[in-house]
Motif scaffolding. Structure first.
Motif, PDB file in Angstrom:
ATOM      1  N   ASP A 113       0.854  -1.193   0.000  1.00  0.00           N
ATOM      2  CA  ASP A 113       0.000   0.000   0.000  1.00  0.00           C
ATOM      3  C   ASP A 113       0.887   1.239   0.000  1.00  0.00           C
ATOM      4  O   ASP A 113       0.962   1.982   0.976  1.00  0.00           O
ATOM      5  CB  ASP A 113      -0.907  -0.040   1.233  1.00  0.00           C
ATOM      6  CG  ASP A 113      -1.878   1.139   1.274  1.00  0.00           C
ATOM      7  OD1 ASP A 113      -2.010   1.849   0.261  1.00  0.00           O
ATOM      8  OD2 ASP A 113      -2.492   1.330   2.338  1.00  0.00           O
ATOM      9  N   SER A 166       0.265   4.995   1.162  1.00  0.00           N
ATOM     10  CA  SER A 166       0.071   5.365   2.563  1.00  0.00           C
ATOM     11  C   SER A 166       1.363   5.872   3.212  1.00  0.00           C
ATOM     12  O   SER A 166       1.461   5.961   4.431  1.00  0.00           O
ATOM     13  CB  SER A 166      -0.496   4.166   3.342  1.00  0.00           C
ATOM     14  OG  SER A 166       0.471   3.146   3.416  1.00  0.00           O
ATOM     15  N   ARG A 200       5.567  13.113   1.439  1.00  0.00           N
ATOM     16  CA  ARG A 200       4.250  13.749   1.550  1.00  0.00           C
ATOM     17  C   ARG A 200       4.439  15.253   1.741  1.00  0.00           C
ATOM     18  O   ARG A 200       5.057  15.688   2.708  1.00  0.00           O
ATOM     19  CB  ARG A 200       3.478  13.134   2.727  1.00  0.00           C
ATOM     20  CG  ARG A 200       2.006  13.500   2.756  1.00  0.00           C
ATOM     21  CD  ARG A 200       1.188  12.542   3.606  1.00  0.00           C
ATOM     22  NE  ARG A 200       1.134  11.200   3.031  1.00  0.00           N
ATOM     23  CZ  ARG A 200       0.406  10.858   1.961  1.00  0.00           C
ATOM     24  NH1 ARG A 200      -0.325  11.755   1.340  1.00  0.00           N
ATOM     25  NH2 ARG A 200       0.416   9.623   1.512  1.00  0.00           N
ATOM     26  N   LYS A 249      -5.909  13.901   0.014  1.00  0.00           N
ATOM     27  CA  LYS A 249      -6.155  12.456   0.127  1.00  0.00           C
ATOM     28  C   LYS A 249      -4.953  11.695  -0.422  1.00  0.00           C
ATOM     29  O   LYS A 249      -4.205  12.208  -1.250  1.00  0.00           O
ATOM     30  CB  LYS A 249      -7.455  12.077  -0.571  1.00  0.00           C
ATOM     31  CG  LYS A 249      -7.377  11.895  -2.073  1.00  0.00           C
ATOM     32  CD  LYS A 249      -8.658  11.205  -2.556  1.00  0.00           C
ATOM     33  CE  LYS A 249      -8.604  10.925  -4.053  1.00  0.00           C
ATOM     34  NZ  LYS A 249      -7.826   9.836  -4.511  1.00  0.00           N
ATOM     35  N   LYS A 250      -4.835  10.493   0.122  1.00  0.00           N
ATOM     36  CA  LYS A 250      -3.659   9.644  -0.051  1.00  0.00           C
ATOM     37  C   LYS A 250      -2.695   9.973  -1.204  1.00  0.00           C
ATOM     38  O   LYS A 250      -1.591  10.439  -0.998  1.00  0.00           O
ATOM     39  CB  LYS A 250      -4.152   8.211  -0.248  1.00  0.00           C
ATOM     40  CG  LYS A 250      -3.825   7.293   0.908  1.00  0.00           C
ATOM     41  CD  LYS A 250      -4.396   5.924   0.579  1.00  0.00           C
ATOM     42  CE  LYS A 250      -3.668   4.836   1.315  1.00  0.00           C
ATOM     43  NZ  LYS A 250      -4.207   3.510   0.928  1.00  0.00           N
ATOM     44  N   GLN A 251      -3.127   9.737  -2.456  1.00  0.00           N
ATOM     45  CA  GLN A 251      -2.193   9.870  -3.571  1.00  0.00           C
ATOM     46  C   GLN A 251      -1.907  11.326  -3.937  1.00  0.00           C
ATOM     47  O   GLN A 251      -0.909  11.613  -4.586  1.00  0.00           O
ATOM     48  CB  GLN A 251      -2.741   9.168  -4.825  1.00  0.00           C
ATOM     49  CG  GLN A 251      -2.660   7.659  -4.796  1.00  0.00           C
ATOM     50  CD  GLN A 251      -3.876   7.015  -4.167  1.00  0.00           C
ATOM     51  OE1 GLN A 251      -4.718   7.705  -3.592  1.00  0.00           O
ATOM     52  NE2 GLN A 251      -3.965   5.700  -4.232  1.00  0.00           N
TER      53      GLN A 251
END
Lengths: 400, 384
Positions: free
Chosen positions: A136, A139, A174, A180-182
């Motif tokens: 994943d 994340s 990040r 949101k995530k991506q």
């Protein structure tokens, strides 16, 4: 429809084959035949031999040192290297960050980094995986906070292959924790000599040191080292991983291993019969060869279609390459284990063998067989585990 | 290397695919099956009209000059429709023997008749004891005044009950398992001394057991070398295996489509069963088998007309191994994922399952071809 190589393609294959046989230093070849890995010096030496011939980055645009070969010729080249066997060019630079830089990077980044990838002046490693972000990937939690003309990076990367040799690391970080995530991820190029970077080895079950943890503690990265736009890093990462799928089948590597199995099985006697002459063994081996031929044809189908497909649209067959390629690599390592038999048992790491005067216990080729079998369990895990691949196919191709 | 079909090949594919889609529904097939011979005369006539029956023969002989790729295009479409007509028997098997071994006069007499749909042939290559060994021939042909007298038994002759004539292997010299001494003879269905016992096969097609009891044939019945036919027989068998691989791919493709459709529509526990990951991954495994089989069928098609018999044999055997394994894998998953309904005669999926299971047993199963490939030192050999 003609699935045979053309005369031109065959002549090209012979040219590459002849070059690899004469140009590759014998010591490197011997190491690979034995199932070992090339050292950093071996990699640099071989990459520069290829670069002098103009073959270090065949698939790159010609303006950056590429050859302009067709996908089929690129495939033949990769296969011939693998079957020599010669080291494959360092993927992290040549197949991963290089194409990202020449596709999305600034002119300054292209000028600065690309020539140094071609000659392996810079050893790159990949900062994607994190302790909490394996399959994943999106994340991931390593943060980069803007501070004037710098990003300040904090976090941890893991499974970083050959980071112990690396001059540079390309990282997903990040930059927008609220997105949101991506969406909040950026793609940074980070100098491994930067203060705040610590590399800690991870010993794998084969006893080897291939992967590492990389800790980033208040690492200051100039904004000019961000590739493309802020918060668009996921797109670049997907592009990078998409390129990986084309080379992931490792058909040539498995062919070379099968020749090795045959050579060694010809030297082993089981029950008074050469192992290679035993019908059960021959059939077991032939079954793997059938799988490999099917994979090779699937690979060629994917390559032949590549030119015709819209960019970004994936050939359904390509997702098979990872699954079958990894299974076949593992199957060859199992057969090698069967060939060596009981003398796979002694644990004799290369470094210890090199440093002592006594001969190895058992045949001199035996010591790498079990570690290689252990090590190759990785191939169905990395690059998106085979289970992830199945879920991708289920969703993207089968519409489930 | 070029995977693109030519314009002619694309056209052929379109027309055969359309023919099967329009005329080979599940109920059509059931109706054809009940007819005499267990197939449709009307469809046979359509194949003739489309040029399919003369496809692989040289233009000079009255055919259309197609090769293994063209045959594969037809066979894949036929696999999709579970086609019943004796195309393999007449055009691929017997036709292959004529192409490779018949003299000009024989071809002139037979090929136009086949192409026009007026002559159906079968090939008796197996015997009750021979399993998959094409050289294991007990049937004997002795030279007599004006021709030959043939005695023996031929087993599992595909569409042997409806064929107008059967080409059989018969021994003119040597012992049962000698490679030399085998000839090919064309025996008319009404030849005195020939008894045919026809029967349905598990997959809904037809076959026959033949007894030849002193069957007299003229000198013109001999096709090729009276004692040296085995290389031709092996070559034709390899071509037929390549064709069967293409047929299997057509079956697999359809099986996967049917199964996927079921996964997307069948509701259980308040959702479609295709939303369950354990079933998704099994559907993916079926897809991988299909694509690997497609790759090997292409490979077999490419190599089926290779002049080097060993290279040809390696490739064809490798493909048959892949197809046989995939038949097992796709077959059992297709039935399992359908659950109970997959067990019923009323549902299409079981009929595909049975056909692909039988395909493995035609002209050598996985074990046979794995042994043949292993005996030829496999596919990966020393580099030049």
């Amino acid at each position: 429809m003609d699935l045979r190589f053309t005369d031109d393609e065959l002549a090209f294959r012979d040219e590459v084959r002849a070059f690899c046989r004469t140009a590759l230093p014998a010591g490197i070849r011997d190491k690979l035949v034995a199932g070992g890995s090339p050292s950093k010096d071996d990699m640099v030496r071989w990459t520069r031999i290829l670069a002098d011939r103009g073959w270090a980055v065949p698939h790159w645009p010609v303006e950056h040192g590429g050859t302009g070969w067709s996908p089929i010729k690129q495939y033949i080249f990769t296969e011939e290297l693998a079957q020599t066997p010669a080291p494959a060019p360092l993927a992290f630079g040549v197949n991963m960050v290089g194409p990202v830089i020449y596709t999305f990077g600034s002119e300054a980044q292209k000028r600065r980094f690309l020539p140094r990838i071609v000659r392996l002046d810079d050893w790159w490693c990949q900062g994607f995986s994190e302790p909490g972000a394996g399959s994943d990937l999106a994340s991931l939690r390593t943060r980069a906070v803007r501070d004037g003309e710098f990003y300040v990076v904090n976090g941890q990367k893991t499974w970083t292959t050959l980071a112990q040799h690396a001059d540079w690391i390309f990282c997903l970080v990040r930059t927008d924790p609220a997105a949101k995530k991506q969406a909040g991820i950026s793609f940074l190029l980070i100098d491994m000599r930067s203060p705040g970077i610590t590399v800690r080895p991870i010993q794998t079950i084969d006893g080897g040191h291939e992967v590492n943890e990389v800790f980033l503690d208040e690492v200051r990265v100039p904004v000019e080292n961000r590739v493309g736009e802020e918060n668009r890093g996921w797109d670049y990462a997907k592009f990078l991983l998409g390129n990986e799928r084309v080379t992931i089948a490792r058909v040539g590597v498995s062919k070379e291993r099968i020749r090795r199995i045959k050579a060694l099985a010809a030297q082993q006697s089981v029950g008074g019969v050469r192992l290679l002459d035993r019908q059960d063994f021959r059939e077991k081996l032939a079954a793997v060869e059938v799988e490999l031929k099917a994979l090779e044809m699937t690979q060629l189908r994917v390559l032949a279609n590549e030119a015709k497909r819209e960019t970004g649209k994936q050939d359904p067959a390509s997702s098979i390459l990872k699954i079958k390629g990894s299974e076949i690599q593992q199957a060859t390592s199992e057969l090698l284990l069967e060939v060596v038999g009981p003398y796979a048992l002694p644990y004799q790491p290369r470094e210890e063998l090199d440093g002592r005067n006594e001969p190895p216990i058992g045949p001199d080729w035996a010591s790498t067989i079990a570690p290689s079998y252990f090590n190759l369990r990785k191939v169905s895990i990395y690059g998106g585990s085979n289970e992830i691949q199945r879920s991708i196919i289920a969703k993207a191709i089968l519409g489930l | 290397m070029d995977f693109d079909p030519s314009d002619e090949q694309r056209l052929l594919k379109e027309s055969v695919d359309r023919l099967v889609a329009d005329h080979y529904g599940f109920d059509d097939r059931r109706r054809y099956q009940a007819g005499p011979g267990g197939f449709s005369e009307a469809m046979w006539a359509r194949y003739a009209e489309l040029g399919l029956l003369g496809l692989p023969f040289a233009e000079a002989d009255g055919g259309f000059g197609g090769g293994p790729v063209e045959t594969a295009i037809v066979m894949e479409a036929f696999g999709r429709g579970l086609v019943l007509e004796p195309y393999l028997a007449t055009v691929v098997l017997a036709g292959g023997l004529l192409r490779h071994a018949a003299d000009a006069g024989q071809k002139a007499g037979l090929v136009p008749e086949i192409a026009a749909g007026r002559l159906r042939l079968a090939f008796g290559y197996a015997e009750p004891q021979s399993r998959y060994d094409l050289f294991d021939v007990e049937t004997r042909a002795e030279r007599v005044e004006g021709g030959w007298r043939i005695s023996g038994r031929k087993g599992l002759v595909l569409h042997g009950d409806s064929a107008d004539a059967v080409i059989v292997t018969a021994r003119t010299a040597g012992d049962r398992r000698d490679r030399a001494g085998i000839g090919l003879f064309l025996v008319r269905a009404d030849a005195p001394g020939l008894t045919r016992q026809g029967y349905p096969t598990q997959d809904g097609l037809r076959a026959a057991e033949l007894v030849l009891d002193g069957v007299r044939v003229g000198g013109e019945a001999l096709i090729g070398d009276p004692g040296g036919a085995l290389p031709v027989v092996e070559r034709v068998a390899d071509e037929a295996v390549a064709a069967l691989c293409a047929e299997a791919v057509g079956c697999f493709d359809e099986m996967n489509a049917i199964t996927l459709d079921y996964l997307k529509t069948r509701q259980q526990f308040g959702t479609t069963i295709g939303s369950f990951q354990v079933l998704q991954h099994r559907a993916v495994d079926m897809f991988v088998e299909l694509e690997q089989s497609r790759s090997m069928a292409l490979y077999a098609g490419m190599m089926a007309d290779d002049e080097d018999p060993q290279e040809r044999a390696r490739a064809v055997s490798a493909a048959k191994v892949q197809i046989g394994k995939s038949a097992r894998a796709i077959g059992r998953e297709a039935i399992q994922l359908h659950g109970g309904v997959g067990m019923t005669m009323e549902h299409r999926i079981g009929h595909y399952f049975k056909r692909v299971t039988m395909l493995d047993l035609l002209l050598g199963d996985v074990g046979h071809h794995l042994a043949r490939l292993a005996a030829l030192d496999g596919l990966v050999r020393e580099q030049a």
